[in-house]
Write an enzyme that holds these catalytic residues in place. Structure first.
Site, mmCIF file in Angstrom:
data_model
loop_
_atom_site.group_PDB
_atom_site.id
_atom_site.type_symbol
_atom_site.label_atom_id
_atom_site.label_comp_id
_atom_site.label_asym_id
_atom_site.label_seq_id
_atom_site.Cartn_x
_atom_site.Cartn_y
_atom_site.Cartn_z
ATOM 1 N N ASP A 1 0.867 -1.184 0.000
ATOM 2 C CA ASP A 1 0.000 0.000 0.000
ATOM 3 C C ASP A 1 0.905 1.236 0.000
ATOM 4 O OD1 ASP A 1 1.015 0.157 2.560
ATOM 5 O OD2 ASP A 1 -0.894 -0.147 3.569
ATOM 6 N N ASP B 1 -7.951 -7.539 0.552
ATOM 7 C CA ASP B 1 -7.009 -7.807 1.634
ATOM 8 C C ASP B 1 -7.665 -7.385 2.926
ATOM 9 O OD1 ASP B 1 -6.490 -4.772 1.066
ATOM 10 O OD2 ASP B 1 -5.595 -5.166 3.016
ATOM 11 N N CYS C 1 -12.992 -28.686 7.484
ATOM 12 C CA CYS C 1 -11.753 -28.028 7.051
ATOM 13 C C CYS C 1 -10.646 -29.073 6.969
ATOM 14 C CB CYS C 1 -11.370 -26.920 8.028
ATOM 15 S SG CYS C 1 -9.826 -26.082 7.617
ATOM 16 N N CYS D 1 -7.401 -28.351 6.758
ATOM 17 C CA CYS D 1 -6.098 -27.733 7.049
ATOM 18 C C CYS D 1 -5.329 -28.568 8.061
ATOM 19 C CB CYS D 1 -6.269 -26.287 7.525
ATOM 20 S SG CYS D 1 -6.561 -26.087 9.295
ATOM 21 N N CYS E 1 -6.846 -28.564 11.648
ATOM 22 C CA CYS E 1 -8.070 -29.343 11.850
ATOM 23 C C CYS E 1 -7.829 -30.847 11.680
ATOM 24 C CB CYS E 1 -9.154 -28.854 10.894
ATOM 25 S SG CYS E 1 -9.685 -27.173 11.293
ATOM 26 N N HIS F 1 -5.208 -21.850 10.691
ATOM 27 C CA HIS F 1 -6.563 -22.263 10.333
ATOM 28 C C HIS F 1 -7.329 -21.126 9.662
ATOM 29 C CE1 HIS F 1 -10.631 -23.612 10.242
ATOM 30 N NE2 HIS F 1 -10.941 -22.452 10.805
HETATM 31 ZN ZN LIG Z 1 -8.792 -25.779 9.643
#
Ligand SMILES: [Zn+2]
Length: 400
Positions: free
Chosen positions: A91, A297, A335, A337, A340, A366
């Site tokens: 920015d 963003d 999820c 990820c 998880c 996460h």
């Molecule tokens: Zn997750």
């Protein structure tokens, strides 16, 4: 070459495509994690790569104050300094100057402000903000603008918008005269990073001495739809390879944000990337992508994670709550990820309650995964032509 933008699928007003930068390809619509001080807080760069992050945002204001633009430039620019071979956007510093500095003084020439670190006095102009961003060397940089405060009356909003337009012209003029000074042209990226980049980004080659940054213009105009139209048309008249909608998420009601975004979008060229600055919640990023926004963003997923607020397919979870003390299940059963897949809610709750550093790391991982997965599903839905799924099936949020 600087950037190229192509979209290959449309569903209603939404579009999916890719932004080609000197540091690799970015699939759009994209959510850009915020790496304020050349780091996405608590997440190492190799893990960001594993998560599939293709572009990061850096804050010029923070990097200018610490470690300083000259330090980063001498070390080869942000990519090399932070060992991040993929794309970066910075920015202009304008938003932080306006949001962090109550004692700032704005004149036609620029803005005087005090460092939040040591109280020292500094002066940003459109020219010095460009020089700073060229020295940092992100792929995409932003024109220096004034973020109009909220609320503001019409004459104040118009005067602010006019100054942002004059600053946009000064930003562009300085950029065009100095864009060859970008550090990646002087300091080739080490071969290990270059090989890695080649592996993820095809034939894009760094350090060839012939690529430049891209400067985006920013539309202001407060909450006034007529001024937004005028700001959009005149910013497009100056001519940039991409356009941002700024001055939102400054305290206005959410419905107003959407109204302004929708009204502004129709005056931005459809063949250029359109970037909505500083939004939003998972529901909001899906909604704005469906309106035709290509880039967004927000500090929300990373900042919320550090406060134990986690986004899941079943709604928001405050992991500090005692109700999770003995819950053996994953944070989000939907999820995939690494958090998880491995840890229980009980363990995450314990880490948070014990103020362990790992709590910040896992919570951030996460939340970022959740945002990136959400955008992946949005892009997939656009390619399938299922626009309606954005607002109904794709994001449903029953109370946990
Ligand atoms: Zn997750």
């Amino acid at each position: 070459m600087s950037i190229e933008f192509q979209f290959d699928a449309q569903a209603g007003t939404a579009r999916a495509g890719r932004l080609l930068t000197p540091h690799g390809e970015v699939e759009t619509p994209v959510f850009m994690p915020v790496g304020t001080a050349a780091t996405v807080k608590s997440v190492p760069q190799d893990v960001l790569e594993e998560l599939g992050v293709q572009i990061l945002l850096g804050n010029t204001y923070h990097l200018y104050l610490r470690p300083g633009v000259e330090t980063v430039r001498t070390l080869g620019g942000l990519h090399r300094f932070m060992a991040w071979p993929r794309a970066i956007l910075t920015d202009s510093g304008g938003f932080q100057v306006f949001s962090l500095n109550e004692l700032r003084k704005v004149t036609e020439e620029g803005v005087t402000f005090r460092s939040h670190l040591d109280g020292s006095s500094h002066f940003f102009t459109p020219e010095s903000a460009m020089a700073a961003q060229i020295g940092l060397g992100a792929d995409i940089i932003m024109a220096f603008d004034e973020c109009t405060e909220y609320p503001a009356d019409r004459s104040r909003t118009q005067a602010s918008m006019e100054m942002t337009l004059r600053w946009a012209e000064r930003s562009k003029k300085y950029f065009e005269e100095h864009k060859r000074e970008v550090p990646w042209n002087q300091y080739p990226v080490p071969s290990t990073q270059r090989q890695e980049k080649g592996a993820v980004a095809g034939n894009w080659v760094l350090g060839t001495g012939c690529s430049t940054q891209s400067l985006f213009g920013i539309v202001q105009g407060g909450m006034d739809l007529a001024l937004r139209k005028e700001s959009a048309e005149r910013t497009v008249g100056i001519g940039f390879p991409g356009y941002a909608i700024g001055g939102l998420s400054v305290g206005e009601p959410r419905e107003r944000t959407r109204e302004v975004v929708e009204a502004t979008l129709q005056y931005l060229p459809s063949d250029k990337p359109r970037y909505l600055m500083g939004v939003g919640t998972p529901e909001e990023i899906v909604e704005y992508a469906s309106l035709g926004i290509d880039m967004m963003d927000c500090v929300l997923p990373t900042r919320a994670a550090r406060h134990g607020l986690l986004f899941t397919s079943e709604g928001k979870i405050s992991i500090k709550q005692a109700r999770y003390t003995e819950e053996e299940g994953p944070l989000d059963p939907n999820c995939g990820c690494r958090v998880c897949r491995r840890y229980s809610r009980a363990y995450l709750r314990h880490l948070y309650a014990s103020n362990e550093v790992l709590a910040q790391v896992l919570n951030t991982l996460h939340n970022l995964s959740f945002y990136l997965d959400t955008m992946r599903r949005v892009r997939h839905s656009i390619r399938l032509g299922e626009e309606s799924r954005f607002l109904s099936g794709l994001w449903s949020q029953p109370k946990p």
